[in-house]
Write an enzyme that holds these catalytic residues in place. Structure first.
Site, PDB file in Angstrom:
ATOM      1  N   ASP A  81     -62.908 -39.269  24.340  1.00  0.00           N
ATOM      2  CA  ASP A  81     -64.140 -38.495  24.521  1.00  0.00           C
ATOM      3  C   ASP A  81     -63.953 -37.509  25.675  1.00  0.00           C
ATOM      4  OD1 ASP A  81     -65.686 -40.013  22.582  1.00  0.00           O
ATOM      5  OD2 ASP A  81     -65.701 -41.636  24.043  1.00  0.00           O
ATOM      6  N   CYS A 126     -48.573 -54.676   0.365  1.00  0.00           N
ATOM      7  CA  CYS A 126     -48.124 -54.207   1.681  1.00  0.00           C
ATOM      8  C   CYS A 126     -47.068 -55.158   2.253  1.00  0.00           C
ATOM      9  CB  CYS A 126     -49.331 -54.023   2.596  1.00  0.00           C
ATOM     10  SG  CYS A 126     -48.927 -53.071   4.067  1.00  0.00           S
ATOM     11  N   HIS A 177     -52.337 -49.947  -0.608  1.00  0.00           N
ATOM     12  CA  HIS A 177     -53.442 -50.914  -0.657  1.00  0.00           C
ATOM     13  C   HIS A 177     -54.373 -50.593  -1.821  1.00  0.00           C
ATOM     14  CE1 HIS A 177     -52.871 -53.144   3.121  1.00  0.00           C
ATOM     15  NE2 HIS A 177     -52.173 -52.063   3.432  1.00  0.00           N
ATOM     16  N   GLU A 211     -56.802 -52.260  -2.853  1.00  0.00           N
ATOM     17  CA  GLU A 211     -58.188 -52.617  -2.504  1.00  0.00           C
ATOM     18  C   GLU A 211     -58.838 -51.572  -1.606  1.00  0.00           C
ATOM     19  OE1 GLU A 211     -55.506 -53.674  -1.109  1.00  0.00           O
ATOM     20  OE2 GLU A 211     -55.821 -54.343   0.949  1.00  0.00           O
ATOM     21  N   ASP A 265     -72.295 -42.819  13.843  1.00  0.00           N
ATOM     22  CA  ASP A 265     -72.561 -43.327  15.188  1.00  0.00           C
ATOM     23  C   ASP A 265     -73.764 -44.256  15.056  1.00  0.00           C
ATOM     24  OD1 ASP A 265     -70.586 -41.670  16.083  1.00  0.00           O
ATOM     25  OD2 ASP A 265     -71.899 -40.279  17.148  1.00  0.00           O
TER      26      ASP A 265
HETATM   27  O1  1PR Z   1     -66.051 -46.948  24.859  1.00  0.00           O
HETATM   28  O2  1PR Z   1     -64.806 -48.513  23.415  1.00  0.00           O
HETATM   29  O3  1PR Z   1     -67.245 -48.816  23.784  1.00  0.00           O
HETATM   30  O4  1PR Z   1     -66.358 -46.951  22.399  1.00  0.00           O
HETATM   31  C1  1PR Z   1     -67.536 -46.220  22.258  1.00  0.00           C
HETATM   32  C2  1PR Z   1     -67.376 -45.315  21.082  1.00  0.00           C
HETATM   33  O5  1PR Z   1     -68.635 -44.698  20.833  1.00  0.00           O
HETATM   34  C3  1PR Z   1     -66.370 -44.211  21.333  1.00  0.00           C
HETATM   35  O6  1PR Z   1     -65.607 -44.028  20.169  1.00  0.00           O
HETATM   36  C4  1PR Z   1     -67.221 -42.976  21.578  1.00  0.00           C
HETATM   37  O7  1PR Z   1     -66.617 -41.831  21.028  1.00  0.00           O
HETATM   38  C5  1PR Z   1     -68.498 -43.303  20.838  1.00  0.00           C
HETATM   39  N1  1PR Z   1     -69.697 -42.764  21.482  1.00  0.00           N
HETATM   40  C6  1PR Z   1     -70.255 -43.208  22.621  1.00  0.00           C
HETATM   41  N2  1PR Z   1     -71.371 -42.507  22.885  1.00  0.00           N
HETATM   42  C7  1PR Z   1     -71.508 -41.605  21.909  1.00  0.00           C
HETATM   43  C8  1PR Z   1     -72.595 -40.627  21.780  1.00  0.00           C
HETATM   44  O8  1PR Z   1     -72.596 -39.777  20.881  1.00  0.00           O
HETATM   45  N3  1PR Z   1     -73.564 -40.687  22.692  1.00  0.00           N
HETATM   46  N4  1PR Z   1     -70.250 -41.040  19.925  1.00  0.00           N
HETATM   47  C9  1PR Z   1     -70.448 -41.757  21.017  1.00  0.00           C
HETATM   48  C10 1PR Z   1     -69.217 -40.317  19.735  1.00  0.00           C
HETATM   49  C11 1PR Z   1     -68.619 -38.562  18.572  1.00  0.00           C
HETATM   50  C12 1PR Z   1     -68.100 -38.478  17.229  1.00  0.00           C
HETATM   51  C13 1PR Z   1     -69.045 -37.708  16.365  1.00  0.00           C
HETATM   52  C14 1PR Z   1     -68.318 -36.414  16.216  1.00  0.00           C
HETATM   53  C15 1PR Z   1     -68.705 -35.625  15.041  1.00  0.00           C
HETATM   54  N5  1PR Z   1     -69.513 -39.599  18.677  1.00  0.00           N
HETATM   55  O9  1PR Z   1     -67.697 -39.652  16.682  1.00  0.00           O
HETATM   56  O10 1PR Z   1     -69.303 -38.439  15.246  1.00  0.00           O
HETATM   57  O11 1PR Z   1     -68.458 -35.688  17.412  1.00  0.00           O
HETATM   58  O12 1PR Z   1     -69.986 -35.168  15.173  1.00  0.00           O
HETATM   59  P1  1PR Z   1     -70.411 -33.783  14.526  1.00  0.00           P
HETATM   60  O13 1PR Z   1     -69.650 -33.646  13.255  1.00  0.00           O
HETATM   61  O14 1PR Z   1     -71.886 -33.939  14.253  1.00  0.00           O
HETATM   62  O15 1PR Z   1     -70.115 -32.737  15.521  1.00  0.00           O
HETATM   63  P2  1PR Z   1     -66.112 -47.826  23.684  1.00  0.00           P
END
Ligand code: 1PR
EC number: 4.3.2.10
Length: 585
Positions: A440, A134, A239, A241, A282
């Site tokens: 979000d 890179c 990359h 790796e 998550d």
């Molecule tokens: O605000 O900088 O501390 O970041 C927090 C991070 O955590 C953010 O990226 C936020 O999207 C994520 N987050 C916070 N709470 C939740 C929760 O679910 N209660 N998850 C959360 C977000 C959403 C997606 C999920 C998709 C696909 N999750 O990442 O994986 O919606 O899901 P699906 O295929 O089952 O529909 P910060």
């Protein structure tokens, strides 16, 4: 296991900029033309033949980003690593790998100030085994336009410039692309027509002056140099790796040039940048104190039972390894309670990254809690320190959620880039390709486009009261708090502030399995010039083809269907191929 902070032999970046009239190698090379017996001012000389073990590889790590991945890949291939601490270590190397990370100018500063640049030029002049990766390729050129012009090592003729986004391509170039391999590439002999992983905004283009160096090119809006080779000197823009088995084969061929190439190159039909399929984990601590992969329904991750426990879908490291084997193009970890817990106090998450990166050789993104923080003892941590710890632990990209919303609100209000937000600081130091902003948003229906001061769109499916329009309200703290900013406004602002990619969730669709919100994905992917990852709502392989056919998303991410083993990653990819959507196989 490595120490928490990777030792950075040359971590003291200096600020002086190189005089454009002199570069270490061009000085050496031009003098050499006059006097073939030239020795550098420091009388540098390289060891003529190998005296160390065949399994030792010397690594030039100046401490600017994630080199844990290359370390892990080399160990995985059975090599031990010797870190360069002095210019002499370069001259004495039997084989040297330079995984350049970060920006061009600070890297050149380090090379110049430490005498490493000069040693490197001597090493290269003597045709010693070298692999640049890179930035380790780009630094070999005459100069770069990155925050410049800045003089490079001057080994290869040409200037490294930025991809031209006005040509209709998204910059950075992130993802799995195809190589057009020329003759005598040697280390690419096993690649065949498979994709390899790129992540960069700058590139060198082929010219008459440098054509003898080129061993492969890649097409992204234009043809650019994806690898060079002359004798034992190799360098690649991609990359290895992070390119799965294909990438490991490139490293293997460099490390064991005598090993015969595979009878048949790996199978594949790579022709262009592939759409990515990303598995998302998550992660949070459950009520028993264990770090688990969880999954919400519209962000509610607790079971609908009397115990109301956090849903537990498995162990983060095990699942990540499984998804790597299953063919995920990238893996994201979101520390979903990072907004209230200090991530550096959350050592299990750091451990998860370290263990995962030991044998998962595709890009890893980590998010959650990236912000400035003062702990209980009054010690202040900058967001840059938090990000640095994640990079050192094996992350290739970090993802910022809540803090990016505050930064965008501030920027829109004042019209001024303060340079102080976590987003601006991290992208300045690590490059914007290393910074994802996770959005979000929640859908808010309205009757008329001018009901709110945010971007409103006509929705495909009307709201509960027949509303034909909606805007997408951004939230912070894991969807708990709505903010006065729309997803459209946020996306435009964070692109300006230095985001390299957008992870576009949708609270309404999360965990519902009814498909991505294509109205939202289209809106955002048409509005910005950086890659957009569609997220939330995948339930079937058809949902992936739908989002790629109807929007400009560069990648699609899913969680629930993979965790519950309802749809294997390979089925998604096979379906996409049937629909003539290029993916990495
Ligand atoms: O605000 O900088 O501390 O970041 C927090 C991070 O955590 C953010 O990226 C936020 O999207 C994520 N987050 C916070 N709470 C939740 C929760 O679910 N209660 N998850 C959360 C977000 C959403 C997606 C999920 C998709 C696909 N999750 O990442 O994986 O919606 O899901 P699906 O295929 O089952 O529909 P910060």
């Amino acid at each position: 296991m490595e120490a928490t902070t990777t030792a950075a032999p040359f971590s003291s970046f200096v600020t002086s900029r190189q005089n454009l009239s002199s570069s270490p190698c061009s000085l050496l090379l031009s003098r050499k033309k006059v006097n073939l017996k030239f020795k550098s001012p420091r009388s540098l000389s390289v060891r003529a033949s190998s005296s160390t073990s065949d399994s030792v590889v010397t690594l030039l790590d100046y401490g600017a980003g994630n080199v844990r991945s290359i370390r892990n890949a080399l160990r995985h291939l059975g090599f031990t690593i010797k870190d360069v601490k002095t210019p002499g270590d370069i001259l004495n190397a039997d084989r040297l790998i330079f995984p350049g990370v970060g920006a061009f100018a600070p890297a050149m500063d380090v090379l110049n100030e430490t005498g490493m640049g000069e040693a490197l030029c001597t090493y290269l002049e003597n045709d010693r085994p070298f692999l640049g990766i890179c930035l380790g390729l780009q630094l070999l050129f005459d100069s770069s336009e990155e925050n410049g012009p800045v003089k490079g090592l001057g080994v290869i003729p040409g200037t490294v410039g930025r991809f031209d986004s006005s040509a209709g391509i998204r910059v950075p170039h992130i993802g799995w692309n195809a190589l057009q391999v020329g003759k005598d590439s040697e280390i690419l002999d096993d690649v065949g027509s498979r994709h390899v992983y790129f992540v960069h905004s700058y590139r060198a283009i082929p010219s008459n002056e440098n054509k003898d160096w080129i061993s492969s090119t890649c097409h992204y809006g234009e043809s650019f140099i994806s690898s060079i080779r002359r004798g034992n000197v190799h360098a690649v823009q991609f990359h290895p790796e992070k390119s799965g088995e294909v990438g490991l084969s490139v490293l293997r061929r460099f490390l064991n040039p005598k090993s015969p190439p595979k009878q048949k190159p790996m199978e594949g039909k790579a022709s262009k940048l592939a759409k990515r399929v990303i598995a998302c984990l998550d992660v949070r601590t459950n009520d028993k104190g264990d770090l688990v992969v969880t999954k919400g329904d519209q962000y509610d991750v607790r079971e609908q039972s009397n115990e109301n426990e956090v849903r537990n879908l498995g162990k983060p490291v095990d699942l990540a390894r499984q998804y790597y084997k299953d063919g995920a193009d990238e893996i994201s970890f979101l520390n979903i309670t990072g907004f209230r817990d200090f991530p550096l106090g959350d050592l299990p998450m750091i451990q998860v990254l370290r263990y995962t990166s030991e044998n998962v050789f595709v890009p890893l993104t980590v998010g959650g809690g990236i912000r400035d923080f003062t702990d209980a003892t009054g010690r202040y941590y900058s967001s840059l320190e938090v990000a640095a710890e994640y990079f050192r632990s094996g992350a290739d990209k970090i993802s910022i959620g809540s803090d990016a919303v505050y930064a965008a609100e501030e920027f829109i209000k004042s019209g001024v880039k303060t340079g102080k937000s976590s987003l601006e600081q991290i992208s300045r130091v690590y490059g914007n390709q290393a910074v994802v902003v996770s959005i979000d948003p929640r859908r808010v229906y309205v009757n008329h486009p001018d009901d709110v001061p945010y971007k409103v769109i006509k929705v495909t499916n009307p709201g509960p009261n027949g509303e034909e329009y909606a805007w997408y309200q951004c939230t912070v703290s894991g969807g708990r708090e709505g903010r006065p900013i729309g997803a459209y406004e946020l996306a435009k602002a964070v692109e300006e502030l230095g985001a390299g990619e957008i992870l576009l969730n949708c609270i309404d669709c999360d965990g519902q399995g009814k498909g991505f919100d294509t109205d939202l994905v289209k809106l955002i992917s048409d509005s910005v010039g950086i890659p957009v990852i569609a997220s939330s709502g995948a339930g079937t392989p058809e949902h992936f083809s739908e989002v790629f056919e109807t929007t400009n998303a560069s990648a699609a991410l899913a969680a629930g269907i993979f965790h519950r083993k309802e749809v294997p990653i390979q089925s998604v990819k096979e379906h996409l191929l049937e629909k003539s959507i290029e993916v990495r196989m």
